[in-house]
Design an enzyme around this catalytic site. Structure first.
Site, PDB file in Angstrom:
ATOM      1  N   LEU A 299     -17.866 -49.911 -39.316  1.00 49.62           N
ATOM      2  CA  LEU A 299     -17.692 -48.579 -39.886  1.00 49.62           C
ATOM      3  C   LEU A 299     -16.726 -47.777 -39.028  1.00 49.62           C
ATOM      4  O   LEU A 299     -16.720 -47.906 -37.811  1.00 49.62           O
ATOM      5  CB  LEU A 299     -19.027 -47.827 -39.888  1.00 49.62           C
ATOM      6  CG  LEU A 299     -20.096 -48.236 -40.886  1.00 49.62           C
ATOM      7  CD1 LEU A 299     -21.408 -47.534 -40.561  1.00 49.62           C
ATOM      8  CD2 LEU A 299     -19.651 -47.883 -42.307  1.00 49.62           C
TER       9      LEU A 299
ATOM     10  N   GLU B 237     -27.604 -41.580 -44.460  1.00 50.80           N
ATOM     11  CA  GLU B 237     -28.670 -42.366 -43.839  1.00 50.80           C
ATOM     12  C   GLU B 237     -28.595 -42.183 -42.332  1.00 50.80           C
ATOM     13  O   GLU B 237     -27.597 -41.697 -41.818  1.00 50.80           O
ATOM     14  CB  GLU B 237     -28.460 -43.864 -44.138  1.00 50.80           C
ATOM     15  CG  GLU B 237     -28.416 -44.192 -45.592  1.00 50.80           C
ATOM     16  CD  GLU B 237     -27.930 -45.619 -45.852  1.00 50.80           C
ATOM     17  OE1 GLU B 237     -27.903 -46.446 -44.925  1.00 50.80           O
ATOM     18  OE2 GLU B 237     -27.559 -45.876 -47.005  1.00 50.80           O
TER      19      GLU B 237
ATOM     20  N   LYS C 221     -27.976 -43.691 -38.665  1.00 55.51           N
ATOM     21  CA  LYS C 221     -27.268 -44.849 -38.108  1.00 55.51           C
ATOM     22  C   LYS C 221     -28.188 -45.466 -37.048  1.00 55.51           C
ATOM     23  O   LYS C 221     -28.366 -44.927 -35.964  1.00 55.51           O
ATOM     24  CB  LYS C 221     -25.931 -44.462 -37.501  1.00 55.51           C
ATOM     25  CG  LYS C 221     -25.158 -45.679 -37.062  1.00 55.51           C
ATOM     26  CD  LYS C 221     -23.701 -45.396 -36.875  1.00 55.51           C
ATOM     27  CE  LYS C 221     -22.898 -46.668 -36.716  1.00 55.51           C
ATOM     28  NZ  LYS C 221     -23.323 -47.521 -35.630  1.00 55.51           N
TER      29      LYS C 221
ATOM     30  N   ASP D  97     -29.601 -47.870 -34.297  1.00 58.90           N
ATOM     31  CA  ASP D  97     -28.940 -48.528 -33.172  1.00 58.90           C
ATOM     32  C   ASP D  97     -29.652 -49.831 -32.838  1.00 58.90           C
ATOM     33  O   ASP D  97     -30.401 -49.914 -31.876  1.00 58.90           O
ATOM     34  CB  ASP D  97     -28.922 -47.573 -31.976  1.00 58.90           C
ATOM     35  CG  ASP D  97     -27.906 -47.999 -30.946  1.00 58.90           C
ATOM     36  OD1 ASP D  97     -27.152 -48.960 -31.217  1.00 58.90           O
ATOM     37  OD2 ASP D  97     -27.871 -47.402 -29.873  1.00 58.90           O
TER      38      ASP D  97
ATOM     39  N   GLU E 126     -30.807 -53.442 -40.256  1.00 62.63           N
ATOM     40  CA  GLU E 126     -30.768 -53.422 -38.805  1.00 62.63           C
ATOM     41  C   GLU E 126     -32.128 -53.840 -38.248  1.00 62.63           C
ATOM     42  O   GLU E 126     -33.159 -53.362 -38.733  1.00 62.63           O
ATOM     43  CB  GLU E 126     -30.445 -51.973 -38.408  1.00 62.63           C
ATOM     44  CG  GLU E 126     -29.759 -51.812 -37.108  1.00 62.63           C
ATOM     45  CD  GLU E 126     -28.249 -52.022 -37.114  1.00 62.63           C
ATOM     46  OE1 GLU E 126     -27.666 -52.436 -38.148  1.00 62.63           O
ATOM     47  OE2 GLU E 126     -27.653 -51.801 -36.064  1.00 62.63           O
TER      48      GLU E 126
ATOM     49  N   TYR F 295     -30.424 -51.457 -45.238  1.00 59.87           N
ATOM     50  CA  TYR F 295     -29.473 -50.406 -45.613  1.00 59.87           C
ATOM     51  C   TYR F 295     -28.479 -50.794 -46.704  1.00 59.87           C
ATOM     52  O   TYR F 295     -27.694 -49.960 -47.132  1.00 59.87           O
ATOM     53  CB  TYR F 295     -28.758 -49.791 -44.407  1.00 59.87           C
ATOM     54  CG  TYR F 295     -27.968 -50.758 -43.530  1.00 59.87           C
ATOM     55  CD1 TYR F 295     -26.901 -51.495 -44.019  1.00 59.87           C
ATOM     56  CD2 TYR F 295     -28.298 -50.903 -42.190  1.00 59.87           C
ATOM     57  CE1 TYR F 295     -26.187 -52.352 -43.217  1.00 59.87           C
ATOM     58  CE2 TYR F 295     -27.591 -51.765 -41.370  1.00 59.87           C
ATOM     59  CZ  TYR F 295     -26.531 -52.489 -41.902  1.00 59.87           C
ATOM     60  OH  TYR F 295     -25.838 -53.340 -41.102  1.00 59.87           O
TER      61      TYR F 295
ATOM     62  N   LYS G 142     -22.123 -42.331 -47.085  1.00 60.30           N
ATOM     63  CA  LYS G 142     -21.580 -43.333 -48.012  1.00 60.30           C
ATOM     64  C   LYS G 142     -21.354 -42.691 -49.382  1.00 60.30           C
ATOM     65  O   LYS G 142     -22.211 -41.909 -49.824  1.00 60.30           O
ATOM     66  CB  LYS G 142     -22.578 -44.489 -48.198  1.00 60.30           C
ATOM     67  CG  LYS G 142     -22.992 -45.164 -46.904  1.00 60.30           C
ATOM     68  CD  LYS G 142     -24.049 -46.252 -47.117  1.00 60.30           C
ATOM     69  CE  LYS G 142     -24.417 -46.881 -45.771  1.00 60.30           C
ATOM     70  NZ  LYS G 142     -25.464 -47.893 -45.850  1.00 60.30           N
TER      71      LYS G 142
ATOM     72  N   LYS H 132     -21.138 -39.726 -35.891  1.00 61.20           N
ATOM     73  CA  LYS H 132     -21.826 -40.033 -34.630  1.00 61.20           C
ATOM     74  C   LYS H 132     -22.334 -38.779 -33.925  1.00 61.20           C
ATOM     75  O   LYS H 132     -21.726 -37.710 -34.027  1.00 61.20           O
ATOM     76  CB  LYS H 132     -20.859 -40.767 -33.687  1.00 61.20           C
ATOM     77  CG  LYS H 132     -20.461 -42.158 -34.136  1.00 61.20           C
ATOM     78  CD  LYS H 132     -21.566 -43.126 -33.956  1.00 61.20           C
ATOM     79  CE  LYS H 132     -21.376 -44.346 -33.158  1.00 61.20           C
ATOM     80  NZ  LYS H 132     -20.332 -44.869 -32.497  1.00 61.20           N
TER      81      LYS H 132
ATOM     82  N   CYS I 231     -24.907 -60.073   2.498  1.00 59.70           N
ATOM     83  CA  CYS I 231     -25.347 -60.170   1.102  1.00 59.70           C
ATOM     84  C   CYS I 231     -26.855 -59.883   1.002  1.00 59.70           C
ATOM     85  O   CYS I 231     -27.635 -60.477   1.750  1.00 59.70           O
ATOM     86  CB  CYS I 231     -25.041 -61.570   0.578  1.00 59.70           C
ATOM     87  SG  CYS I 231     -25.797 -61.909  -1.021  1.00 59.70           S
TER      88      CYS I 231
ATOM     89  N   CYS J   1     -28.458 -63.563   0.024  1.00 55.35           N
ATOM     90  CA  CYS J   1     -28.407 -64.780   0.865  1.00 55.35           C
ATOM     91  C   CYS J   1     -28.013 -64.499   2.310  1.00 55.35           C
ATOM     92  O   CYS J   1     -27.931 -65.414   3.115  1.00 55.35           O
ATOM     93  CB  CYS J   1     -27.454 -65.802   0.258  1.00 55.35           C
ATOM     94  SG  CYS J   1     -25.728 -65.360   0.464  1.00 55.35           S
TER      95      CYS J   1
ATOM     96  N   CYS K  35     -19.801 -61.290  -1.733  1.00 57.83           N
ATOM     97  CA  CYS K  35     -20.635 -62.122  -0.882  1.00 57.83           C
ATOM     98  C   CYS K  35     -19.829 -63.382  -0.612  1.00 57.83           C
ATOM     99  O   CYS K  35     -19.286 -63.983  -1.537  1.00 57.83           O
ATOM    100  CB  CYS K  35     -21.936 -62.457  -1.623  1.00 57.83           C
ATOM    101  SG  CYS K  35     -22.715 -63.970  -1.053  1.00 57.83           S
TER     102      CYS K  35
ATOM    103  N   CYS L  27     -25.209 -69.106  -2.392  1.00 54.09           N
ATOM    104  CA  CYS L  27     -25.983 -67.876  -2.657  1.00 54.09           C
ATOM    105  C   CYS L  27     -26.797 -68.050  -3.950  1.00 54.09           C
ATOM    106  O   CYS L  27     -26.236 -68.321  -5.011  1.00 54.09           O
ATOM    107  CB  CYS L  27     -25.019 -66.703  -2.805  1.00 54.09           C
ATOM    108  SG  CYS L  27     -25.854 -65.181  -3.289  1.00 54.09           S
TER     109      CYS L  27
END
Ligand code: IVH
Length: 372
Positions: A4, A36, A38, A40, A96, A148, A211, A235, A329, A332, A347, A353
């Site tokens: 979209l 609608e 959106k 996630d 979704e 949807y 839409k 958004k 590190c 390690c 490292c 490691c």
């Protein structure tokens, strides 16, 4: 599966509707729109033959999805038998898959207690759950499916997107709060009302989708490359909150790069709790002049990992000390090297490691490598 376009404010929304009008005849001007949430999560296509659930696939690369038929079958609100669609040879419903915020937080708490890796957001958690080889694991995860669109098998008597959603609701699917609007002001009012309820919603949303309601007009408007001309995402603005950075931990990546992760005093953004932020590299820490104990502004935009956008040095505790790059590190104990002209410290342990071994193995089996 397609994607979209985006709009971010009322002007953009107006322009989107103007572009729709430009492609319609005089008699078709100012069509009705359907709005609608959106959601996630993860886009999934479901197929039913004569009412029987037969297949679920993810978006994958858009062309070829991943088959998740067995795992999706365990989603509690996903209907496996549609009595009212028993005469339809092939019905395709898209929607979704989400992990509700409460379930996500519980899952991450458990992972933390067990010393396992936590998920950055509910969407990654939902995706990870659907990719499990063992459907029993997917079944133990709190997932939900929200439909949807109907992409195949819609009865010809159904002429609008809103009627299509009402129909799948009747078949047994869950759908989000939808509304039909007649003009940009009503669309804006829906968008603002959803922002108001966002924090109380049990799942993550990152905006609304608008839409063209008439399916015939949708067909007439068609697509521009991979996006429909008849729909766009409206958004939400990114959110910023303030909290304390409790500590900075160092993680070791596949090629030994040592990256700092900020541990936050947990804070709610967009209705879910953020407790980690990315700090990218040691250079970023120096640029921000951030220290453990500082009050920071944390910015979260949609699906990206939250980041620190501001450090409130005026509120810094008296005893705070500048962050130092570890000399060995954290996994390690090999010496850490910071090559000149490079932002990333490494490292020097190589495949000795354990952290590098683990990341190398993950990379080896991943989709971009051997795709096991
Ligand atoms: S309709 C032609 N409706 O957003 C594409 N998508 O940014 C039609 N999404 O991949 C998609 N909620 O997974 C539609 N109510 C909704 C949605 C929605 C979330 C996702 C979808 C898509 C992505 C595009």
């Amino acid at each position: 599966m397609l994607s979209l376009g985006n709009v971010f404010d009322y002007d953009d929304l107006h322009n989107f509707m103007r572009r729709v009008n430009e492609r319609l005849s005089d008699a078709q001007q100012n069509p009705e729109y359907e709005m609608e949430m959106k959601l996630d999560g993860l886009a999934v296509s479901l197929k039913y033959e004569y009412g029987h659930y037969v297949q679920a696939v993810t978006r994958g690369d858009g062309q070829t999805g991943e088959d998740i038929t067995q795992n999706a079958k365990t989603i509690r609100n996903l209907p496996l038998w549609l009595a009212e669609a028993k005469d339809i040879a092939l019905l395709e419903v898209r929607g979704e898959v989400l992990m509700p915020k409460a379930g996500f937080e519980r899952l991450n708490r458990l992972a933390e207690e067990n010393g396992d890796k936590t998920f950055a957001n509910p969407r990654n958690a939902a995706a990870g759950s659907l990719r499990q080889l063992d459907p029993a694991i997917a079944a133990s995860r709190p997932l939900a499916f929200y439909g949807y669109s109907v992409n195949q098998g819609l009865p010809e008597t159904i002429e609008t997107q809103s009627a299509a959603l009402a129909w799948i609701k009747q078949l047994g699917f869950t759908i989000s709060a939808v509304e039909v609007v007649a003009n940009p002001r009503a669309a804006q009012a829906y968008y603002e009302s959803i922002i108001e309820t966002r924090a109380e919603l049990p799942f993550e949303i990152d905006g609304t989708v608008i839409k063209v309601n008439s399916l015939a007009l949708q067909q007439q408007l068609g697509f521009l490359s991979r996006e429909p001309r008849w729909a766009t995402a409206y958004k939400f603005p990114a959110e910023t909150v303030m909290t304390r950075l409790k500590d900075i931990e160092w993680q070791v990546g596949r090629t030994g790069q040592i990256t700092p992760v900020g541990k936050l005093e947990p804070v709610k953004v967009g209705g879910f709790t953020v407790s980690n932020v990315t700090l990218h590299n040691f250079g970023e820490i120096q640029r921000l002049d951030v220290r453990a104990g500082d009050i920071v502004s944390v910015h979260r935009a949609g699906d990206v990992i939250p980041k620190v956008t501001r450090v409130w040095q005026d509120q810094r505790p008296d005893d705070s000390k500048p962050v130092e790059l570890p000399s060995t590190c954290p996994v390690c104990d090999s010496p850490v090297i910071l090559p000149e002209d490079e932002a990333l410290a490494r490292c020097s342990g190589g495949l000795f490691c354990p952290a590098q071994q683990q990341e190398a193995l993950i990379h080896f089996v991943s989709r971009r490598a051997m795709d096991i």
